[in-house]
Write a protein that holds these residues in place. Structure first.
Motif, PDB file in Angstrom:
ATOM      1  N   GLU A   4     -10.907  -0.411   0.871  1.00  0.00           N
ATOM      2  CA  GLU A   4      -9.730   0.225  -0.043  1.00  0.00           C
ATOM      3  C   GLU A   4      -9.981   1.804  -0.023  1.00  0.00           C
ATOM      4  O   GLU A   4     -11.009   2.304   0.245  1.00  0.00           O
ATOM      5  CB  GLU A   4      -9.936  -0.212  -1.434  1.00  0.00           C
ATOM      6  CG  GLU A   4     -11.416   0.209  -2.320  1.00  0.00           C
ATOM      7  CD  GLU A   4     -11.001  -0.279  -3.765  1.00  0.00           C
ATOM      8  OE1 GLU A   4     -10.313  -0.926  -4.150  1.00  0.00           O
ATOM      9  OE2 GLU A   4     -12.154   0.122  -4.182  1.00  0.00           O
ATOM     10  N   ALA A   5      -8.790   2.519  -0.143  1.00  0.00           N
ATOM     11  CA  ALA A   5      -8.776   3.870   0.114  1.00  0.00           C
ATOM     12  C   ALA A   5      -7.552   4.422  -0.925  1.00  0.00           C
ATOM     13  O   ALA A   5      -6.627   3.646  -1.009  1.00  0.00           O
ATOM     14  CB  ALA A   5      -8.546   4.191   1.345  1.00  0.00           C
ATOM     15  N   SER A   6      -7.726   5.648  -1.204  1.00  0.00           N
ATOM     16  CA  SER A   6      -6.549   6.279  -1.758  1.00  0.00           C
ATOM     17  C   SER A   6      -5.766   6.808  -0.871  1.00  0.00           C
ATOM     18  O   SER A   6      -5.902   7.044   0.528  1.00  0.00           O
ATOM     19  CB  SER A   6      -7.116   7.526  -2.679  1.00  0.00           C
ATOM     20  OG  SER A   6      -7.745   8.594  -1.895  1.00  0.00           O
ATOM     21  N   GLU A  60       5.063   5.190   2.146  1.00  0.00           N
ATOM     22  CA  GLU A  60       4.832   4.031   2.628  1.00  0.00           C
ATOM     23  C   GLU A  60       3.964   2.888   1.854  1.00  0.00           C
ATOM     24  O   GLU A  60       4.123   2.005   1.708  1.00  0.00           O
ATOM     25  CB  GLU A  60       4.360   4.197   4.435  1.00  0.00           C
ATOM     26  CG  GLU A  60       4.233   2.882   5.005  1.00  0.00           C
ATOM     27  CD  GLU A  60       5.872   2.345   5.340  1.00  0.00           C
ATOM     28  OE1 GLU A  60       6.146   1.093   5.242  1.00  0.00           O
ATOM     29  OE2 GLU A  60       6.721   3.081   5.677  1.00  0.00           O
ATOM     30  N   LEU A  61       3.058   3.692   1.382  1.00  0.00           N
ATOM     31  CA  LEU A  61       2.095   2.884   0.354  1.00  0.00           C
ATOM     32  C   LEU A  61       3.081   2.422  -0.666  1.00  0.00           C
ATOM     33  O   LEU A  61       2.695   1.278  -1.270  1.00  0.00           O
ATOM     34  CB  LEU A  61       1.084   3.839  -0.279  1.00  0.00           C
ATOM     35  CG  LEU A  61      -0.243   4.204   0.735  1.00  0.00           C
ATOM     36  CD1 LEU A  61      -0.978   5.205   0.132  1.00  0.00           C
ATOM     37  CD2 LEU A  61      -0.963   2.836   0.819  1.00  0.00           C
ATOM     38  N   GLY A  62       3.992   3.072  -1.393  1.00  0.00           N
ATOM     39  CA  GLY A  62       4.803   2.500  -2.225  1.00  0.00           C
ATOM     40  C   GLY A  62       5.694   1.296  -1.666  1.00  0.00           C
ATOM     41  O   GLY A  62       5.619   0.278  -2.543  1.00  0.00           O
ATOM     42  N   ARG A  71      -5.811  -0.125  -7.792  1.00  0.00           N
ATOM     43  CA  ARG A  71      -6.284   0.002  -9.134  1.00  0.00           C
ATOM     44  C   ARG A  71      -6.388   1.419  -9.304  1.00  0.00           C
ATOM     45  O   ARG A  71      -6.593   2.264  -8.677  1.00  0.00           O
ATOM     46  CB  ARG A  71      -7.471  -0.834  -9.071  1.00  0.00           C
ATOM     47  CG  ARG A  71      -8.612  -0.076  -8.289  1.00  0.00           C
ATOM     48  CD  ARG A  71     -10.070  -0.930  -8.109  1.00  0.00           C
ATOM     49  NE  ARG A  71     -10.849  -0.532  -7.020  1.00  0.00           N
ATOM     50  CZ  ARG A  71     -11.859   0.162  -7.475  1.00  0.00           C
ATOM     51  NH1 ARG A  71     -12.156   0.549  -8.874  1.00  0.00           N
ATOM     52  NH2 ARG A  71     -12.839   0.655  -6.668  1.00  0.00           N
ATOM     53  N   HIS A  72      -6.186   1.829 -10.793  1.00  0.00           N
ATOM     54  CA  HIS A  72      -6.228   2.997 -11.069  1.00  0.00           C
ATOM     55  C   HIS A  72      -7.834   3.275 -11.463  1.00  0.00           C
ATOM     56  O   HIS A  72      -8.539   2.780 -11.986  1.00  0.00           O
ATOM     57  CB  HIS A  72      -5.571   3.344 -12.559  1.00  0.00           C
ATOM     58  CG  HIS A  72      -4.065   3.236 -12.323  1.00  0.00           C
ATOM     59  ND1 HIS A  72      -3.349   4.404 -12.022  1.00  0.00           N
ATOM     60  CD2 HIS A  72      -3.311   2.438 -12.407  1.00  0.00           C
ATOM     61  CE1 HIS A  72      -2.234   3.914 -11.860  1.00  0.00           C
ATOM     62  NE2 HIS A  72      -1.930   2.757 -12.161  1.00  0.00           N
ATOM     63  N   LEU A  77      -6.431   3.566  -5.633  1.00  0.00           N
ATOM     64  CA  LEU A  77      -7.167   3.132  -4.476  1.00  0.00           C
ATOM     65  C   LEU A  77      -6.538   1.900  -4.219  1.00  0.00           C
ATOM     66  O   LEU A  77      -6.288   0.597  -4.916  1.00  0.00           O
ATOM     67  CB  LEU A  77      -8.671   2.603  -4.955  1.00  0.00           C
ATOM     68  CG  LEU A  77      -9.821   3.642  -5.070  1.00  0.00           C
ATOM     69  CD1 LEU A  77     -11.057   3.184  -5.410  1.00  0.00           C
ATOM     70  CD2 LEU A  77      -9.752   4.653  -3.786  1.00  0.00           C
ATOM     71  N   TYR A  78      -5.999   1.968  -3.059  1.00  0.00           N
ATOM     72  CA  TYR A  78      -5.226   0.760  -2.348  1.00  0.00           C
ATOM     73  C   TYR A  78      -6.056  -0.097  -1.588  1.00  0.00           C
ATOM     74  O   TYR A  78      -7.105   0.177  -0.940  1.00  0.00           O
ATOM     75  CB  TYR A  78      -4.135   1.346  -1.664  1.00  0.00           C
ATOM     76  CG  TYR A  78      -3.281   2.139  -2.136  1.00  0.00           C
ATOM     77  CD1 TYR A  78      -2.035   1.482  -2.679  1.00  0.00           C
ATOM     78  CD2 TYR A  78      -3.113   3.573  -2.355  1.00  0.00           C
ATOM     79  CE1 TYR A  78      -0.909   1.889  -3.419  1.00  0.00           C
ATOM     80  CE2 TYR A  78      -2.378   4.300  -3.002  1.00  0.00           C
ATOM     81  CZ  TYR A  78      -1.222   3.541  -3.662  1.00  0.00           C
ATOM     82  OH  TYR A  78      -0.363   4.354  -4.138  1.00  0.00           O
ATOM     83  N   ARG A  79      -5.912  -1.338  -1.714  1.00  0.00           N
ATOM     84  CA  ARG A  79      -6.444  -2.544  -0.881  1.00  0.00           C
ATOM     85  C   ARG A  79      -5.388  -3.387  -0.046  1.00  0.00           C
ATOM     86  O   ARG A  79      -4.389  -3.521  -0.747  1.00  0.00           O
ATOM     87  CB  ARG A  79      -7.629  -3.033  -1.457  1.00  0.00           C
ATOM     88  CG  ARG A  79      -7.215  -4.197  -2.732  1.00  0.00           C
ATOM     89  CD  ARG A  79      -8.468  -4.685  -3.295  1.00  0.00           C
ATOM     90  NE  ARG A  79      -7.996  -5.875  -4.048  1.00  0.00           N
ATOM     91  CZ  ARG A  79      -7.107  -6.204  -5.295  1.00  0.00           C
ATOM     92  NH1 ARG A  79      -6.744  -4.722  -5.609  1.00  0.00           N
ATOM     93  NH2 ARG A  79      -6.937  -6.940  -5.904  1.00  0.00           N
ATOM     94  N   ILE A  80      -5.738  -4.069   0.891  1.00  0.00           N
ATOM     95  CA  ILE A  80      -4.855  -4.940   1.475  1.00  0.00           C
ATOM     96  C   ILE A  80      -4.772  -6.019   0.870  1.00  0.00           C
ATOM     97  O   ILE A  80      -5.862  -6.666   0.247  1.00  0.00           O
ATOM     98  CB  ILE A  80      -5.190  -5.090   2.912  1.00  0.00           C
ATOM     99  CG1 ILE A  80      -4.167  -5.760   4.024  1.00  0.00           C
ATOM    100  CG2 ILE A  80      -6.496  -5.705   3.315  1.00  0.00           C
ATOM    101  CD1 ILE A  80      -4.252  -5.648   5.481  1.00  0.00           C
ATOM    102  N   THR A  81      -3.656  -6.844   0.601  1.00  0.00           N
ATOM    103  CA  THR A  81      -3.563  -8.133   0.171  1.00  0.00           C
ATOM    104  C   THR A  81      -3.707  -9.146   1.178  1.00  0.00           C
ATOM    105  O   THR A  81      -3.324  -8.885   2.604  1.00  0.00           O
ATOM    106  CB  THR A  81      -2.299  -8.376  -0.689  1.00  0.00           C
ATOM    107  OG1 THR A  81      -1.163  -8.285   0.361  1.00  0.00           O
ATOM    108  CG2 THR A  81      -2.169  -7.199  -1.745  1.00  0.00           C
TER     109      THR A  81
END
Length: 186
Positions: free
Chosen positions: A15-17, A43-45, A56-57, A68-72
């Protein structure tokens, strides 16, 4: 290729910001795909709206919360689908090459000045790529094989461009010598 796929590639293992992703664009995927901070966040949005990533915040003192974003699973499915599809030929947009093509309308000194600027940028990029490759070579090339292979392509591209720049310089200097040796008519 689209920005979404580049982001999904970067999120496939961790995951990454958005900030982390922008930094990774500068250090790895940026070798083959450029994006601004704004483009990455937009694009993240979109990826989040399409359930290809989740975030996740992370609360931060005195600053806005970090996401922090992670792939689903949906994102992995999209990335797998895209990876299996043949890539389109790259589109080339190189303003300097257009200037070279139209060089007969310019003077050699002007072209050489811009060639020098471009050469400095290419040498700097080559040094960066070589340093990153050396770090991977020393630590974990096997684990990051595909990053290493991408870096190798970037290194070879820059080396080839620099060799070509030497040829351009020689040809333009020869052109200038010939022009200065032609007697002017009275």
């Amino acid at each position: 290729m689209s920005l979404r796929h580049a982001i999904l590639v970067l999120l496939q293992d961790q995951e990454a910001s958005g900030y982390d992703l922008a930094r990774e664009f500068a250090n790895s995927i940026g070798l083959v795909w450029n994006a601004t901070h704004q483009q990455i966040y937009l694009e993240l949005g979109k990826l989040n709206d399409q359930s290809m990533v989740k975030y996740r915040h992370i609360p931060q003192d005195g600053k806005p919360d970090k996401k922090l974003y992670r792939i689903t699973d949906e994102g992995r499915d999209e990335l797998t689908r895209w990876l299996r599809k043949p890539a389109a030929p790259p589109r080339v947009r190189d303003a300097f090459m257009v200037k070279i093509a139209g060089g007969s309308m310019s003077d050699s000194a002007t072209i050489i000045r811009e060639l020098d600027d471009q050469t400095d940028l290419r040498r700097e990029r080559l040094n960066t790529f070589e340093a990153l490759a050396a770090k991977l070579n020393d630590t974990h090339q096997d684990r990051d094989l595909f990053t290493y292979l991408t870096l190798r392509r970037g290194i070879l591209d820059q080396q080839t461009w620099l060799r070509w720049a030497d040829e351009v310089r020689s040809a333009l200097e020869k052109r200038e010598e010939q022009a200065s040796s032609v007697p002017t008519s009275v």
